[in-house]
Scaffold this motif. Structure first.
Motif, PDB file in Angstrom:
ATOM      1  N   ALA A 513       0.812  -1.216   0.000  1.00  0.00           N
ATOM      2  CA  ALA A 513       0.000   0.000   0.000  1.00  0.00           C
ATOM      3  C   ALA A 513       0.845   1.266   0.000  1.00  0.00           C
ATOM      4  N   LYS A 514       2.046   1.213   0.589  1.00  0.00           N
ATOM      5  CA  LYS A 514       2.936   2.364   0.559  1.00  0.00           C
ATOM      6  C   LYS A 514       4.363   1.886   0.794  1.00  0.00           C
ATOM      7  N   GLY A 515       5.283   2.842   0.761  1.00  0.00           N
ATOM      8  CA  GLY A 515       6.685   2.494   0.969  1.00  0.00           C
ATOM      9  C   GLY A 515       7.344   2.032  -0.311  1.00  0.00           C
ATOM     10  N   GLU A 516       8.368   1.200  -0.172  1.00  0.00           N
ATOM     11  CA  GLU A 516       9.089   0.675  -1.328  1.00  0.00           C
ATOM     12  C   GLU A 516       9.057  -0.836  -1.287  1.00  0.00           C
ATOM     13  N   TRP A 517       9.435  -1.442  -2.426  1.00  0.00           N
ATOM     14  CA  TRP A 517       9.376  -2.901  -2.460  1.00  0.00           C
ATOM     15  C   TRP A 517      10.350  -3.481  -3.473  1.00  0.00           C
ATOM     16  N   ILE A 518      10.649  -4.752  -3.260  1.00  0.00           N
ATOM     17  CA  ILE A 518      11.391  -5.563  -4.223  1.00  0.00           C
ATOM     18  C   ILE A 518      10.468  -6.704  -4.633  1.00  0.00           C
ATOM     19  N   TRP A 519      10.244  -6.849  -5.915  1.00  0.00           N
ATOM     20  CA  TRP A 519       9.464  -7.969  -6.445  1.00  0.00           C
ATOM     21  C   TRP A 519      10.403  -8.965  -7.114  1.00  0.00           C
ATOM     22  N   ARG A 520      10.142 -10.258  -6.894  1.00  0.00           N
ATOM     23  CA  ARG A 520      10.895 -11.307  -7.596  1.00  0.00           C
ATOM     24  C   ARG A 520       9.909 -12.349  -8.114  1.00  0.00           C
ATOM     25  N   ASP A 521      10.110 -12.751  -9.347  1.00  0.00           N
ATOM     26  CA  ASP A 521       9.216 -13.693 -10.021  1.00  0.00           C
ATOM     27  C   ASP A 521       9.498 -15.120  -9.543  1.00  0.00           C
ATOM     28  N   LYS A 522       9.059 -15.430  -8.347  1.00  0.00           N
ATOM     29  CA  LYS A 522       9.431 -16.693  -7.701  1.00  0.00           C
ATOM     30  C   LYS A 522       8.958 -17.926  -8.467  1.00  0.00           C
ATOM     31  N   ASN A 523       7.786 -17.849  -9.098  1.00  0.00           N
ATOM     32  CA  ASN A 523       7.279 -19.028  -9.810  1.00  0.00           C
ATOM     33  C   ASN A 523       7.609 -19.019 -11.299  1.00  0.00           C
ATOM     34  N   GLY A 524       8.282 -17.967 -11.767  1.00  0.00           N
ATOM     35  CA  GLY A 524       8.773 -17.948 -13.140  1.00  0.00           C
ATOM     36  C   GLY A 524       7.746 -17.655 -14.205  1.00  0.00           C
ATOM     37  N   ASN A 525       6.558 -17.160 -13.821  1.00  0.00           N
ATOM     38  CA  ASN A 525       5.525 -16.912 -14.829  1.00  0.00           C
ATOM     39  C   ASN A 525       5.525 -15.480 -15.361  1.00  0.00           C
ATOM     40  N   GLY A 526       6.422 -14.636 -14.861  1.00  0.00           N
ATOM     41  CA  GLY A 526       6.544 -13.276 -15.365  1.00  0.00           C
ATOM     42  C   GLY A 526       5.436 -12.347 -14.936  1.00  0.00           C
ATOM     43  N   THR A 527       4.629 -12.742 -13.939  1.00  0.00           N
ATOM     44  CA  THR A 527       3.559 -11.883 -13.434  1.00  0.00           C
ATOM     45  C   THR A 527       3.793 -11.558 -11.971  1.00  0.00           C
ATOM     46  N   PHE A 528       3.156 -10.494 -11.513  1.00  0.00           N
ATOM     47  CA  PHE A 528       3.321 -10.014 -10.144  1.00  0.00           C
ATOM     48  C   PHE A 528       2.286 -10.706  -9.262  1.00  0.00           C
ATOM     49  N   ASP A 529       2.691 -11.757  -8.589  1.00  0.00           N
ATOM     50  CA  ASP A 529       1.781 -12.526  -7.748  1.00  0.00           C
ATOM     51  C   ASP A 529       1.870 -12.069  -6.301  1.00  0.00           C
ATOM     52  N   GLN A 530       0.893 -12.484  -5.516  1.00  0.00           N
ATOM     53  CA  GLN A 530       0.674 -11.913  -4.191  1.00  0.00           C
ATOM     54  C   GLN A 530       1.826 -12.148  -3.223  1.00  0.00           C
ATOM     55  N   ASN A 531       2.464 -13.284  -3.302  1.00  0.00           N
ATOM     56  CA  ASN A 531       3.488 -13.641  -2.312  1.00  0.00           C
ATOM     57  C   ASN A 531       4.901 -13.329  -2.796  1.00  0.00           C
ATOM     58  N   GLU A 532       5.040 -12.419  -3.743  1.00  0.00           N
ATOM     59  CA  GLU A 532       6.347 -12.208  -4.372  1.00  0.00           C
ATOM     60  C   GLU A 532       6.973 -10.853  -4.028  1.00  0.00           C
ATOM     61  N   TYR A 533       6.438 -10.153  -3.026  1.00  0.00           N
ATOM     62  CA  TYR A 533       6.955  -8.828  -2.666  1.00  0.00           C
ATOM     63  C   TYR A 533       7.706  -8.874  -1.338  1.00  0.00           C
ATOM     64  N   ASP A 534       8.800  -8.118  -1.284  1.00  0.00           N
ATOM     65  CA  ASP A 534       9.489  -7.808  -0.036  1.00  0.00           C
ATOM     66  C   ASP A 534       9.396  -6.298   0.112  1.00  0.00           C
ATOM     67  N   ARG A 535       8.942  -5.798   1.266  1.00  0.00           N
ATOM     68  CA  ARG A 535       8.674  -4.370   1.379  1.00  0.00           C
ATOM     69  C   ARG A 535       9.489  -3.722   2.493  1.00  0.00           C
ATOM     70  N   SER A 536       9.622  -2.385   2.374  1.00  0.00           N
ATOM     71  CA  SER A 536      10.323  -1.599   3.375  1.00  0.00           C
ATOM     72  C   SER A 536       9.917  -0.138   3.198  1.00  0.00           C
ATOM     73  N   GLU A 537      10.494   0.733   3.997  1.00  0.00           N
ATOM     74  CA  GLU A 537      10.326   2.176   3.822  1.00  0.00           C
ATOM     75  C   GLU A 537      11.683   2.830   3.995  1.00  0.00           C
ATOM     76  N   ASP A 538      11.918   3.894   3.222  1.00  0.00           N
ATOM     77  CA  ASP A 538      13.223   4.544   3.257  1.00  0.00           C
ATOM     78  C   ASP A 538      13.057   5.992   2.841  1.00  0.00           C
ATOM     79  N   TYR A 539      14.176   6.687   2.738  1.00  0.00           N
ATOM     80  CA  TYR A 539      14.171   8.071   2.279  1.00  0.00           C
ATOM     81  C   TYR A 539      13.660   8.107   0.836  1.00  0.00           C
ATOM     82  N   PRO A 540      12.747   8.999   0.502  1.00  0.00           N
ATOM     83  CA  PRO A 540      12.079   8.911  -0.802  1.00  0.00           C
ATOM     84  C   PRO A 540      12.823   9.521  -1.980  1.00  0.00           C
TER      85      PRO A 540
END
Length: 745
Positions: A513-540
């Motif tokens: 919903a906010k902050g920053e994130w790293i997405w990785r295509d864990k299942n290899g299908n090239g789509t943004f799936d629900q369990n594929e985000y790592d999130r954080s917040e930092d200087y913008p």
């Protein structure tokens, strides 16, 4: 250089001999011993000086680099001048004699609407650029005028002939055949050459029969009928979401009815008075262009550009009920055979189709999300006659290091280089790396990336892309056995947005919903799936990204502890690089920086290069997106050393106009390369000393011209195995990437 000094010394010797002869013949030589002594000393000094000069010249020749360079380019068939291939073609009309009229919403150099003939640009329509004025998505012509869709935005100054601020006119504008606006009584705009069709949406189709000009207004679900001479309305009729129009030999209209809501696209048929006729074409998915082919003494055919998965031109016999009788182009287009591999009959992102009276086909490919112009002419039998490319807009290039500068990548294209050929002829367009049908969530379809960084990680190729605002870093992998030349979405970094999603809108799904994130295509299908985000917040506020040769990601934030290091955690089972916030390292910005902008680290030598505005040289005026005022080198960075090896002041703005500001930097081999924003001047600094050693600008091969460099990574340098340097520089004004070749010796 040695020969030049040798020649000078020989000249001195000859002059000395002449002086000696004159003196010896004079009475002073015979009578004055002091003169003899003085002459002897002078001769000795001259000989010593000459020897020193020769020694210095020889030393300089052996140690100082000699910079010569050649300017070349890639991405545009025509590399210089006013008449080069435009950025995009979004609409096209072809006359019987093979004139090709085009239109597009935007061209950086102001050629939104152009005229092509026999593989050349022969003209363009004037005054379709600037002052909130743009082209459009429809064009047609008769024997007297050219008619183009265009838009005119409002002006805050309430200038006469402009809409008010916040308003837009969507117009048909009339031109004469030389490309000059052709006004008419009652016309709109400052020169009275525009007719306002809507203030809500653009004109989507234009066609002419006799003295009638038909205009599609998709938002109003109307096709208007205008008089071609007076531009007065003669009538109108209803069509749901009308698009492109083609006129057959009976004077009737074939109209694209674009998809709207749950209503599928189709081709409908009307007479020129607006009466709906029973014929229609339903077997289309995404028709984007339509035209009539009527070769002399041959049967008339309707051509429909099918921009769905088929990526072909569909050919219909329209004598009675339309019947598909053929196709043009390879089925599935560029995604057939080796996906992404460019071939003559493999089409992609079709936006224009037409035919001349000899039965030749004209087809334009724009790729997807406006990749750029690829205009081709084919014989009736399907043989390529000519091809014009204008593929690069707000982009740069980088090389696969394994190829030693031969294999180049931009954000969507792949090129092969043959440096033995003349400038501008060295590149071959080999692959289009985006597949919207297999990977509809590819970030390149939803964002505007630029400036590639190409890396080999554990021997495997990866493409990294940033954008103009350094708001993200996109990562792509390659899997030739399943996807050919296609770059597969693998991972993505997005910077912090304090109050909302990192990327606003409905894409990508499931993002935090906010902050920053790293997405990785864990299942290899090239789509943004629900369990594929790592999130954080930092200087913008972010200055720039870097990917080092090990595959570690670095980020420069414009704050005191602004260095972020994401060590590569290996490759996952799908071949995606792994990064996460758990392993991220924060490093403090050296204290003399006030505003950190760029970062480049080289693990093989443990050398760090940072740039930004410093306490000694603070920002002044327009400093958006630039490198800063200093570049600083640190050795033994990983061991904690924060004492600079050198600090070099670079061109930066002190006027508020960013006229001489440095836009981008790139380190390669023994040099640091930078390029200025508005003058596109490349400066070369010695990487050991930080001293400026050479400046150069675009050469005669590109007309000595360039647009502004206005992306954070608008220069990329690479040293080849033979010592030659390749320097790639963004040039979006004329739609290309400039390549400098520096065989430094």
């Amino acid at each position: 250089m040695k020969n030049r000094f040798t020649s000078q010394i020989q000249k001195i010797q000859q002059q000395l001999i002449q002086v000696i002869n004159n003196v010896v013949r004079s009475r002073y030589w015979r009578q004055n011993i002091a003169v003899k002594i003085l002459l002897s000393v002078t001769c000795s000094l001259i000989v010593i000086f000459a020897g020193m000069t020769m020694e210095k010249a020889t030393t300089q020749t052996a140690t100082a680099p000699v910079f010569t360079y050649q300017t070349s380019w890639l991405g545009n068939t025509i590399g210089k001048g006013e008449l080069r291939v435009q950025n995009y073609i979004e609409a096209m009309y072809v006359t019987g004699n093979g004139l090709v009229y085009t239109n597009s919403i935007w061209d950086e150099a102001g050629m939104e609407a152009a005229i092509y003939k026999d593989g050349k640009v022969i003209g363009f329509l004037k005054d379709l650029h600037g002052w909130y004025r743009l082209g459009g998505k429809a064009v047609t012509a008769n024997s007297k005028y050219i008619y183009v869709a265009m838009r005119q935005g409002g002006m805050s100054s309430q200038k006469e002939g402009y809409p008010s601020e916040g308003k837009t006119w969507y117009c048909v504008r009339r031109y004469d055949l030389t490309g000059k606006p052709a006004p008419f009584p009652g016309g709109n705009g400052w020169d009275k050459s525009m007719l306002i069709i809507s203030d809500k949406s653009e004109v989507t189709g234009l066609a002419i029969v006799g003295n009638k000009l038909f205009v599609s207004n998709a938002d109003a679900n109307i096709v208007s009928i205008l008089n071609t001479e007076t531009m007065q309305e003669m009538g109108k009729f209803s069509v749901t979401n009308p698009g492109g129009i083609a006129i057959d030999s009976r004077g009737n209209l074939w109209i694209i009815q674009n998809k709207k809501g749950n209503t599928a696209a189709k081709i409908v048929y009307y007479d020129q008075n607006g009466k709906k006729l029973p014929q229609q074409i339903l077997d289309v998915v995404d028709p984007t262009a339509i035209a009539i082919s009527k070769p002399i003494n041959k049967q008339e055919r309707l051509l429909v550009a099918e921009n769905g998965i088929r990526q072909q031109v569909l050919i219909y016999n329209i004598k009675n009920q339309p019947v598909q009788v053929g196709t043009f182009g390879t089925k599935n287009g560029i995604y057939s055979g080796v996906p992404g591999e460019v071939q003559d009959l493999k089409l992609y992102g079709i936006t224009g189709v037409g035919a001349d009276s000899a039965g030749n086909f004209y087809i334009n490919n724009n790729g997807f999300n406006n990749s750029g112009t690829d205009l081709r002419k084919f014989s009736p039998s399907g043989k390529l006659q000519w091809q014009l490319l204008g593929l690069i807009f707000v982009d740069n290039a980088d090389t696969d290091p394994k190829s030693d500068g031969v294999n180049l990548f931009t954000k969507q294209e792949e090129y092969w280089m043959d440096y033995s050929k003349p400038a501008g002829k060295q590149w071959t367009y080999k692959a289009y790396t985006l597949n919207p049908f297999k990977y509809p969530q590819d970030p390149r379809l939803h964002t505007s990336p630029d400036a590639p960084i190409f890396r080999r990680i554990q021997g495997k190729p990866f493409l990294f892309l940033t954008d103009m605002y350094s708001s993200f870093l996109q990562i792509y992998r390659f899997q030739p056995n399943t996807d050919g030349e296609i770059a597969i979405p693998a991972a993505m970094f997005v910077k912090t947005n304090v109050d909302s999603q990192g990327i606003k809108g409905n894409w990508p799904p499931y993002q935090p919903a906010k902050g920053e994130w790293i997405w990785r295509d864990k299942n290899g299908n090239g789509t943004f799936d629900q369990n594929e985000y790592d999130r954080s917040e930092d200087y913008p506020y972010l200055g720039g990204w870097w990917v080092d040769t090990k595959g570690d990601v670095w980020k420069a934030l414009r704050t005191e502890d602004g260095i972020r290091h994401y060590p590569l955690q290996g490759l996952d089972s799908q071949g995606n690089p792994i990064y996460n916030y758990r392993s991220m390292q924060k490093e403090k910005t050296p204290s003399f920086f006030k505003d950190l902008r760029r970062i480049e680290y080289f693990p093989e030598t443990d050398t760090m290069y940072l740039s930004g505005f410093t306490v000694d040289h603070p920002a002044s005026g327009d400093d958006w997106g630039v490198v800063g005022s200093e570049i600083v080198r640190f050795d033994n960075w990983s061991k904690g050393n924060r004492t600079p090896k050198w600090r070099s002041v670079i061109p930066y703005d002190t006027t508020g106009k960013r006229a001489i500001a440095t836009a981008s930097m790139s380190v390669a081999g023994d040099y640091v390369f930078t390029v200025t924003s508005k003058t596109a001047e490349v400066n070369i600094y010695n990487a050991t000393t930080g001293k400026l050693v050479k400046k150069f600008r675009p050469g005669p091969e590109v007309g000595g011209e360039s647009g502004w460099v206005d992306i954070p990574h608008g220069i990329r340098a690479f040293r080849r195995r033979d010592g030659e340097y390749l320097v790639f520089v963004e040039e979006n004004w004329k739609g290309k990437v400039i390549i400098y070749r520096l065989p430094i010796s």
